[in-house]
Design a protein around this motif. Structure first.
Motif, PDB file in Angstrom:
ATOM      1  N   LEU A   1       0.870  -1.164   0.000  1.00  0.00           N
ATOM      2  CA  LEU A   1       0.000   0.000   0.000  1.00  0.00           C
ATOM      3  C   LEU A   1       0.910   1.218   0.000  1.00  0.00           C
ATOM      4  CD1 LEU A   1      -2.919   1.040   0.143  1.00  0.00           C
ATOM      5  CD2 LEU A   1      -2.596   1.237   2.610  1.00  0.00           C
ATOM      6  N   ARG A   2       0.821   2.003  -1.035  1.00  0.00           N
ATOM      7  CA  ARG A   2       1.640   3.209  -1.171  1.00  0.00           C
ATOM      8  C   ARG A   2       0.806   4.389  -0.708  1.00  0.00           C
ATOM      9  NH1 ARG A   2       6.247   1.367  -1.076  1.00  0.00           N
ATOM     10  NH2 ARG A   2       7.057   3.269  -1.994  1.00  0.00           N
ATOM     11  N   ARG A   3       1.399   5.313   0.029  1.00  0.00           N
ATOM     12  CA  ARG A   3       0.682   6.477   0.557  1.00  0.00           C
ATOM     13  C   ARG A   3       1.308   7.754   0.043  1.00  0.00           C
ATOM     14  NH1 ARG A   3      -2.684   5.876   4.452  1.00  0.00           N
ATOM     15  NH2 ARG A   3      -2.879   3.938   5.547  1.00  0.00           N
ATOM     16  N   HIS A   4       0.451   8.741  -0.203  1.00  0.00           N
ATOM     17  CA  HIS A   4       0.896  10.035  -0.695  1.00  0.00           C
ATOM     18  C   HIS A   4      -0.019  11.110  -0.125  1.00  0.00           C
ATOM     19  CE1 HIS A   4       3.272   7.755  -3.549  1.00  0.00           C
ATOM     20  NE2 HIS A   4       2.186   7.039  -3.757  1.00  0.00           N
ATOM     21  N   PRO A   5       0.455  12.350  -0.029  1.00  0.00           N
ATOM     22  CA  PRO A   5      -0.423  13.428   0.443  1.00  0.00           C
ATOM     23  C   PRO A   5      -1.632  13.595  -0.484  1.00  0.00           C
ATOM     24  CG  PRO A   5       1.859  14.148   0.443  1.00  0.00           C
ATOM     25  CD  PRO A   5       1.823  12.820  -0.265  1.00  0.00           C
ATOM     26  N   PHE A   6      -2.784  13.802   0.120  1.00  0.00           N
ATOM     27  CA  PHE A   6      -4.013  14.015  -0.635  1.00  0.00           C
ATOM     28  C   PHE A   6      -4.077  15.464  -1.099  1.00  0.00           C
ATOM     29  CE2 PHE A   6      -8.576  15.276  -0.492  1.00  0.00           C
ATOM     30  CZ  PHE A   6      -9.009  14.522  -1.572  1.00  0.00           C
ATOM     31  N   VAL A   7      -4.378  15.675  -2.376  1.00  0.00           N
ATOM     32  CA  VAL A   7      -4.544  17.018  -2.933  1.00  0.00           C
ATOM     33  C   VAL A   7      -6.028  17.172  -3.277  1.00  0.00           C
ATOM     34  CG1 VAL A   7      -3.902  18.615  -4.771  1.00  0.00           C
ATOM     35  CG2 VAL A   7      -2.212  16.975  -3.899  1.00  0.00           C
ATOM     36  N   PRO A   8      -6.771  17.979  -2.505  1.00  0.00           N
ATOM     37  CA  PRO A   8      -8.197  18.153  -2.788  1.00  0.00           C
ATOM     38  C   PRO A   8      -8.406  18.748  -4.182  1.00  0.00           C
ATOM     39  CG  PRO A   8      -7.604  19.132  -0.673  1.00  0.00           C
ATOM     40  CD  PRO A   8      -6.331  18.756  -1.359  1.00  0.00           C
ATOM     41  N   SER A   9      -9.358  18.189  -4.917  1.00  0.00           N
ATOM     42  CA  SER A   9      -9.642  18.671  -6.266  1.00  0.00           C
ATOM     43  C   SER A   9     -10.978  18.132  -6.728  1.00  0.00           C
ATOM     44  CB  SER A   9      -8.541  18.196  -7.222  1.00  0.00           C
ATOM     45  OG  SER A   9      -8.885  18.492  -8.554  1.00  0.00           O
ATOM     46  N   GLY A  10     -11.648  18.897  -7.540  1.00  0.00           N
ATOM     47  CA  GLY A  10     -12.887  18.445  -8.172  1.00  0.00           C
ATOM     48  C   GLY A  10     -12.644  18.033  -9.613  1.00  0.00           C
ATOM     49  N   ALA A  11     -11.376  17.895  -9.975  1.00  0.00           N
ATOM     50  CA  ALA A  11     -11.010  17.579 -11.361  1.00  0.00           C
ATOM     51  C   ALA A  11     -11.522  16.206 -11.775  1.00  0.00           C
ATOM     52  CB  ALA A  11      -9.495  17.639 -11.529  1.00  0.00           C
ATOM     53  N   LYS A  12     -11.881  16.098 -13.036  1.00  0.00           N
ATOM     54  CA  LYS A  12     -12.289  14.826 -13.635  1.00  0.00           C
ATOM     55  C   LYS A  12     -11.085  14.241 -14.371  1.00  0.00           C
ATOM     56  CE  LYS A  12     -16.595  15.400 -12.538  1.00  0.00           C
ATOM     57  NZ  LYS A  12     -17.041  14.821 -11.322  1.00  0.00           N
ATOM     58  N   GLY A  13     -11.026  12.912 -14.470  1.00  0.00           N
ATOM     59  CA  GLY A  13      -9.960  12.268 -15.235  1.00  0.00           C
ATOM     60  C   GLY A  13      -8.652  12.092 -14.482  1.00  0.00           C
ATOM     61  N   VAL A  14      -8.687  12.222 -13.165  1.00  0.00           N
ATOM     62  CA  VAL A  14      -7.465  12.100 -12.371  1.00  0.00           C
ATOM     63  C   VAL A  14      -6.878  10.688 -12.492  1.00  0.00           C
ATOM     64  CG1 VAL A  14      -6.484  12.254 -10.046  1.00  0.00           C
ATOM     65  CG2 VAL A  14      -8.191  13.921 -10.805  1.00  0.00           C
ATOM     66  N   GLY A  15      -7.728   9.679 -12.503  1.00  0.00           N
ATOM     67  CA  GLY A  15      -7.251   8.304 -12.683  1.00  0.00           C
ATOM     68  C   GLY A  15      -6.603   8.098 -14.039  1.00  0.00           C
ATOM     69  N   ASP A  16      -7.101   8.796 -15.053  1.00  0.00           N
ATOM     70  CA  ASP A  16      -6.505   8.709 -16.385  1.00  0.00           C
ATOM     71  C   ASP A  16      -5.111   9.330 -16.403  1.00  0.00           C
ATOM     72  OD1 ASP A  16      -8.823   7.510 -17.364  1.00  0.00           O
ATOM     73  OD2 ASP A  16      -9.718   9.443 -17.883  1.00  0.00           O
ATOM     74  N   VAL A  17      -4.955  10.453 -15.692  1.00  0.00           N
ATOM     75  CA  VAL A  17      -3.637  11.096 -15.590  1.00  0.00           C
ATOM     76  C   VAL A  17      -2.667  10.139 -14.905  1.00  0.00           C
ATOM     77  CG1 VAL A  17      -2.334  12.985 -14.506  1.00  0.00           C
ATOM     78  CG2 VAL A  17      -4.542  13.445 -15.608  1.00  0.00           C
ATOM     79  N   PHE A  18      -3.114   9.516 -13.801  1.00  0.00           N
ATOM     80  CA  PHE A  18      -2.266   8.568 -13.080  1.00  0.00           C
ATOM     81  C   PHE A  18      -1.851   7.412 -13.987  1.00  0.00           C
ATOM     82  CE2 PHE A  18      -1.441   4.749 -10.733  1.00  0.00           C
ATOM     83  CZ  PHE A  18      -0.609   5.165  -9.699  1.00  0.00           C
TER      84      PHE A  18
END
Length: 156
Positions: free
Chosen positions: A96-113
């Motif tokens: 399980l990898r952890r990273h700081p959460f960046v609040p956003s209402g952006a769509k397509g974040v999983g696609d960017v990842f």
């Protein structure tokens, strides 16, 4: 979200990947909500052993590796509001990898990842290194979209 190219997979944690050295095996990097749909489970069940069981069921179906993104909890069920994570399963190994959460209402974040993950794997390296780099790049992308952020382009 599916990676079938031999240049975008890695079999085990430490093994390096290149365009000619990796087997051509299917892999997935769904968001947590997409993973719930793929496994026909309510998202509330995808914590602890439920997450692990669902992930292993997909590997038994022939996947080489699985990265579930956008997790706001961990295997033991604790939720940390300032962090987000990726569940990485290769064979019988789980991280399980952890990273700081960046609040956003952006769509397509999983696609960017997923795009960043595959770009990193093509360049070589282990799956875990690629996951961490993709998470950093995705967070940078989200931060750059916030009001007052720099317009400098980000490198994959």
């Amino acid at each position: 979200m599916t990676s079938r190219s031999g240049s975008t997979t890695t079999q085990r944690w430490g093994r390096r990947c290149s365009a000619t050295s990796c087997p051509s095996r299917p892999a997935l990097s769904p968001t947590c909500s997409s993973f719930a749909h793929l496994t026909h489970r309510p998202i509330e069940e995808l914590r602890g052993e439920g997450l692990l069981e669902a992930a292993r069921s997909l590997l038994e179906g022939g996947l080489d590796w699985l990265v579930v993104t956008g997790l706001r909890g961990e295997l033991e069920g604790r939720v940390e509001q300032d962090q987000i994570g990726e569940f990485v399963l290769v064979g019988g190994s789980v991280q399980l990898r952890r990273h700081p959460f960046v609040p956003s209402g952006a769509k397509g974040v999983g696609d960017v990842f997923t795009a960043a993950l595959n770009a990193r794997l093509v360049r070589g390296g282990s799956l875990v290194e690629a996951v961490d780099d993709a998470a950093r790049l995705t967070a940078d992308h989200l931060r750059s979209a916030q009001p007052g952020a720099s317009d400098e382009p980000r490198q994959v």
